[in-house]
Write a protein that holds these residues in place. Structure first.
Motif, PDB file in Angstrom:
ATOM      1  N   ARG A  79     -11.011   3.186   1.555  1.00 17.99           N
ATOM      2  CA  ARG A  79     -10.934   2.483   2.849  1.00 17.99           C
ATOM      3  C   ARG A  79     -12.047   2.972   3.778  1.00 17.99           C
ATOM      4  O   ARG A  79     -12.346   4.166   3.836  1.00 17.99           O
ATOM      5  CB  ARG A  79      -9.557   2.728   3.496  1.00 17.99           C
ATOM      6  N   SER A 110       0.867  -1.169   0.000  1.00 15.89           N
ATOM      7  CA  SER A 110       0.000   0.000   0.000  1.00 15.89           C
ATOM      8  C   SER A 110       0.915   1.233   0.000  1.00 15.89           C
ATOM      9  O   SER A 110       2.050   1.175   0.493  1.00 15.89           O
ATOM     10  CB  SER A 110      -0.848  -0.049   1.270  1.00 15.89           C
ATOM     11  N   ASN A 119     -10.279  -1.645   2.370  1.00 19.88           N
ATOM     12  CA  ASN A 119     -11.221  -1.722   1.256  1.00 19.88           C
ATOM     13  C   ASN A 119     -11.992  -3.051   1.331  1.00 19.88           C
ATOM     14  O   ASN A 119     -11.519  -4.006   1.966  1.00 19.88           O
ATOM     15  CB  ASN A 119     -10.470  -1.575  -0.071  1.00 19.88           C
TER      16      ASN A 119
END
Ligand code: GCU
Length: 332
Positions: free
Chosen positions: A153, A95, A215
């Protein structure tokens, strides 16, 4: 004469064998790239990397081999980044959040409610600014190859839903290893608790944390829904995933190999973007079927709670990036 002739034949034969084996063993000809990441094998980003592996093998006639190790087998994201930076590991996919510890510019992707919508997000990623951010780590050893869609998210919790920032008070919320993620949870009133993604299921199950944020495909493929029965779609951040190669490995590749890899990475990113919507819907439906309640909180109180955090970056390099990104909003 006969003897001389034979000796010449032999020498020629030896030379031919040497050329053949020499060519086959030349270091630049066959490349094996090991890639470590933290996601599950059913996750769309993993599936897209499998696609990249196939495309790379096809383009290079089987001479470039990608070995993908999922589920944090080679270490959590920060560890993989450090291994890649030192050239011990060739590639990783993390990420953008933990990447900010190595490439400070990436912090901008942790700013809540920065992007107006998905179109704004992709406009930025595909702009010069997006490309510059991808290449910003090359000098420190981490060259970005492409972005993967990681959606938005949202919070998920064990015992009560997050409908307003007040609901986060007193809750330990798992965060990624990222100063901006920590600042965001603090500004919303929760207590941020960094935990590696691979340890999160157990941390939730044992009540070490009260909830997390991610997510829908990651929430679903790592089965966090088994413990967290409330998913509140507040969509606070759009933090992309980034595919990274060690700059040391990149420099060892020939221009042709670099081109094959860059193309395969690009095709993989396009493939993943198409898969993302479908896998997100599948994750939401699958979670609901398994007893998760999906909540749609009013986003305004969340935006207001983080506004002073966002303002606190004014005058800093992150603040400048925020302004540039905001200026790209509302365009067609
Ligand atoms: C996302 C991202 C992962 C990351 C995870 C996390 O799912 O794709 O790379 O590990 O978030 O919250 O740690």
């Amino acid at each position: 004469l006969l003897l001389v002739g034979c000796a010449t034949c032999l020498l020629l034969a030896i030379a031919a064998v040497a050329v053949a084996t020499g060519a086959a063993m030349a270091p630049a000809d066959r490349v094996e790239l090991k890639l470590g990441h933290s996601l599950d094998q059913n996750h769309p980003v993993h599936l897209a990397m499998e696609f990249m592996k196939e495309r790379l093998a096809e383009k290079s006639s089987g001479t470039m081999i990608l070995e993908i190790r999922p589920n944090g087998q080679l270490g959590a994201e920060t560890e993989c980044l450090s291994l890649v930076q030192r050239g011990v590991l060739a590639m990783t996919k993390t990420s953008a959040a933990p990447l900010e510890n190595f490439v400070p510019e990436m912090a901008v992707f942790g700013i809540p409610f920065l992007f107006e919508d998905e179109a704004h997000f992709w406009r930025v990623l595909h702009s010069d600014l997006g490309n510059d951010l991808l290449e910003a780590g090359a000098d420190s050893g981490l060259r970005g190859l492409s972005y993967y869609d990681a959606g938005a998210r949202s919070f998920y919790t064990i015992s009560r839903p997050i409908m307003t920032p007040e609901d986060l008070k007193g809750l330990l919320i798992r965060v990624q290893e990222s100063p901006t993620s920590i600042a965001m949870i603090e500004s919303l009133g929760g207590s941020p608790t960094p935990v590696d993604f691979g340890d999160l299921y157990t941390a939730l199950q044992q009540g070490v944390v009260d909830g997390a944020e991610n997510n829908p495909p990651s929430f679903y493929t790592n089965r966090h829904y088994e413990v967290c029965k409330h998913l509140s779609l507040d969509q606070h951040t759009r933090t992309p995933d980034v595919l990274i190669i060690s700059q040391r490995w990149w420099q060892r590749l020939t221009p042709q190999q670099q081109q094959w890899l860059a193309e395969a990475a690009q095709e993989s990113a396009e493939y993943e973007r198409k898969l993302w919507q479908e896998k997100t819907q599948e994750a939401l439906a699958g979670a609901e079927e398994r007893g998760v309640t999906i909540h749609h909180p009013d986003l305004e109180p969340f935006r207001q709670s983080v506004s002073s955090m966002v303002e606190s970056y004014a005058g800093t390099p992150t603040g400048d990036l925020i302004e540039k990104i905001q200026a790209m909003g509302g365009e067609q």
